[in-house]
Design a protein around this motif. Structure first.
Motif, PDB file in Angstrom:
ATOM      1  N   ASP A  69     -28.715 -36.428 -19.266  1.00 39.46           N
ATOM      2  CA  ASP A  69     -27.932 -37.592 -18.842  1.00 39.46           C
ATOM      3  C   ASP A  69     -28.080 -38.762 -19.826  1.00 39.46           C
ATOM      4  O   ASP A  69     -27.663 -39.881 -19.533  1.00 39.46           O
ATOM      5  CB  ASP A  69     -28.281 -38.021 -17.419  1.00 39.46           C
ATOM      6  CG  ASP A  69     -29.708 -38.531 -17.267  1.00 39.46           C
ATOM      7  OD1 ASP A  69     -30.449 -38.612 -18.278  1.00 39.46           O
ATOM      8  OD2 ASP A  69     -30.088 -38.847 -16.128  1.00 39.46           O
ATOM      9  N   GLN A  70     -28.694 -38.477 -20.987  1.00 37.40           N
ATOM     10  CA  GLN A  70     -28.826 -39.454 -22.066  1.00 37.40           C
ATOM     11  C   GLN A  70     -29.574 -40.711 -21.621  1.00 37.40           C
ATOM     12  O   GLN A  70     -29.222 -41.824 -22.001  1.00 37.40           O
ATOM     13  CB  GLN A  70     -27.447 -39.829 -22.629  1.00 37.40           C
ATOM     14  CG  GLN A  70     -26.632 -38.649 -23.121  1.00 37.40           C
ATOM     15  CD  GLN A  70     -27.223 -37.994 -24.348  1.00 37.40           C
ATOM     16  OE1 GLN A  70     -27.313 -38.624 -25.385  1.00 37.40           O
ATOM     17  NE2 GLN A  70     -27.627 -36.737 -24.261  1.00 37.40           N
ATOM     18  N   SER A  71     -30.615 -40.533 -20.810  1.00 38.81           N
ATOM     19  CA  SER A  71     -31.360 -41.693 -20.322  1.00 38.81           C
ATOM     20  C   SER A  71     -32.782 -41.726 -20.890  1.00 38.81           C
ATOM     21  O   SER A  71     -33.284 -40.729 -21.404  1.00 38.81           O
ATOM     22  CB  SER A  71     -31.401 -41.696 -18.793  1.00 38.81           C
ATOM     23  OG  SER A  71     -32.141 -40.589 -18.320  1.00 38.81           O
ATOM     24  N   ILE A  72     -33.396 -42.895 -20.773  1.00 39.96           N
ATOM     25  CA  ILE A  72     -34.745 -43.117 -21.279  1.00 39.96           C
ATOM     26  C   ILE A  72     -35.583 -43.739 -20.171  1.00 39.96           C
ATOM     27  O   ILE A  72     -35.110 -44.628 -19.462  1.00 39.96           O
ATOM     28  CB  ILE A  72     -34.751 -44.070 -22.491  1.00 39.96           C
ATOM     29  CG1 ILE A  72     -33.900 -43.529 -23.633  1.00 39.96           C
ATOM     30  CG2 ILE A  72     -36.176 -44.317 -22.982  1.00 39.96           C
ATOM     31  CD1 ILE A  72     -33.758 -44.489 -24.807  1.00 39.96           C
ATOM     32  N   THR A  73     -36.823 -43.276 -20.052  1.00 43.12           N
ATOM     33  CA  THR A  73     -37.794 -43.979 -19.223  1.00 43.12           C
ATOM     34  C   THR A  73     -38.848 -44.522 -20.182  1.00 43.12           C
ATOM     35  O   THR A  73     -39.242 -43.855 -21.127  1.00 43.12           O
ATOM     36  CB  THR A  73     -38.436 -43.078 -18.158  1.00 43.12           C
ATOM     37  OG1 THR A  73     -39.089 -41.986 -18.800  1.00 43.12           O
ATOM     38  CG2 THR A  73     -37.394 -42.552 -17.188  1.00 43.12           C
ATOM     39  N   ARG A  97     -37.827 -52.457 -25.568  1.00 42.62           N
ATOM     40  CA  ARG A  97     -37.088 -51.372 -24.893  1.00 42.62           C
ATOM     41  C   ARG A  97     -35.732 -51.157 -25.565  1.00 42.62           C
ATOM     42  O   ARG A  97     -35.309 -50.016 -25.774  1.00 42.62           O
ATOM     43  CB  ARG A  97     -36.908 -51.688 -23.402  1.00 42.62           C
ATOM     44  CG  ARG A  97     -38.189 -51.550 -22.612  1.00 42.62           C
ATOM     45  CD  ARG A  97     -37.944 -51.491 -21.115  1.00 42.62           C
ATOM     46  NE  ARG A  97     -37.162 -52.591 -20.612  1.00 42.62           N
ATOM     47  CZ  ARG A  97     -37.653 -53.694 -20.056  1.00 42.62           C
ATOM     48  NH1 ARG A  97     -38.959 -53.842 -19.946  1.00 42.62           N
ATOM     49  NH2 ARG A  97     -36.848 -54.637 -19.619  1.00 42.62           N
ATOM     50  N   GLU A  98     -35.067 -52.241 -25.923  1.00 43.98           N
ATOM     51  CA  GLU A  98     -33.751 -52.126 -26.565  1.00 43.98           C
ATOM     52  C   GLU A  98     -33.871 -51.455 -27.941  1.00 43.98           C
ATOM     53  O   GLU A  98     -33.030 -50.623 -28.311  1.00 43.98           O
ATOM     54  CB  GLU A  98     -33.094 -53.500 -26.683  1.00 43.98           C
ATOM     55  CG  GLU A  98     -31.650 -53.457 -27.112  1.00 43.98           C
ATOM     56  CD  GLU A  98     -30.745 -52.629 -26.202  1.00 43.98           C
ATOM     57  OE1 GLU A  98     -29.853 -51.943 -26.754  1.00 43.98           O
ATOM     58  OE2 GLU A  98     -30.921 -52.641 -24.970  1.00 43.98           O
ATOM     59  N   LEU A  99     -34.903 -51.809 -28.708  1.00 42.76           N
ATOM     60  CA  LEU A  99     -35.127 -51.155 -30.007  1.00 42.76           C
ATOM     61  C   LEU A  99     -35.369 -49.656 -29.835  1.00 42.76           C
ATOM     62  O   LEU A  99     -34.826 -48.836 -30.580  1.00 42.76           O
ATOM     63  CB  LEU A  99     -36.344 -51.764 -30.708  1.00 42.76           C
ATOM     64  CG  LEU A  99     -36.106 -52.952 -31.614  1.00 42.76           C
ATOM     65  CD1 LEU A  99     -37.442 -53.535 -32.081  1.00 42.76           C
ATOM     66  CD2 LEU A  99     -35.259 -52.558 -32.808  1.00 42.76           C
ATOM     67  N   ILE A 100     -36.187 -49.300 -28.862  1.00 45.77           N
ATOM     68  CA  ILE A 100     -36.472 -47.882 -28.594  1.00 45.77           C
ATOM     69  C   ILE A 100     -35.193 -47.148 -28.221  1.00 45.77           C
ATOM     70  O   ILE A 100     -34.930 -46.050 -28.714  1.00 45.77           O
ATOM     71  CB  ILE A 100     -37.543 -47.743 -27.496  1.00 45.77           C
ATOM     72  CG1 ILE A 100     -38.890 -48.217 -28.038  1.00 45.77           C
ATOM     73  CG2 ILE A 100     -37.635 -46.304 -26.987  1.00 45.77           C
ATOM     74  CD1 ILE A 100     -39.940 -48.430 -26.989  1.00 45.77           C
TER      75      ILE A 100
END
Length: 116
Positions: A69-73, A97-100
């Motif tokens: 689902d192209q998500s990040i935790t 978080r935005e850079l990651i």
């Protein structure tokens, strides 16, 4: 299998990183170099690969990438960094978080391997 990804990964590389956990990839991102290490059972393994490659500890952050689902935790034990005002496993700074997210999407985003 932990791979260091410096430029756009291939589908084969994403599949290799998925071999261990199948549904998601543990990653460590060097936010200064714009690279990541992914795969393996623990974020610490990815972090160790980056450190061995010359990254500096203060630039490495852990997260999980879910390609389906192209998500990040943004949660990992390696993120507990009181010296950088991050006293939680969750990355507190929205800019980090935005850079990651940006680095991860550029390097391994867009692939949705077949469902397992």
């Amino acid at each position: 299998m932990v791979l260091i990804i410096r430029e756009r990964a291939t589908l084969q590389q994403v599949e290799q990183m998925l071999q261990t956990l199948e549904l998601y990839i543990k990653i460590a991102v060097d936010i200064k170099k714009g690279i990541l290490a992914g795969g393996g059972e623990k974020h610490a393994f990815c972090e160790a690969a980056l450190l061995e490659d010359g990254s500096r500890q203060r630039n490495i952050w852990g997260a999980d990438w879910i390609p389906f689902d192209q998500s990040i935790t943004y949660e990992s034990i390696i993120n507990i960094l009181p010296s950088q005002n991050n006293r939680s496993m969750l990355i507190q700074d929205p800019a980090i978080r935005e850079l990651i997210k940006k680095i991860t999407q550029e390097l391994i985003g867009g692939y949705a391997p077949e469902s397992r």
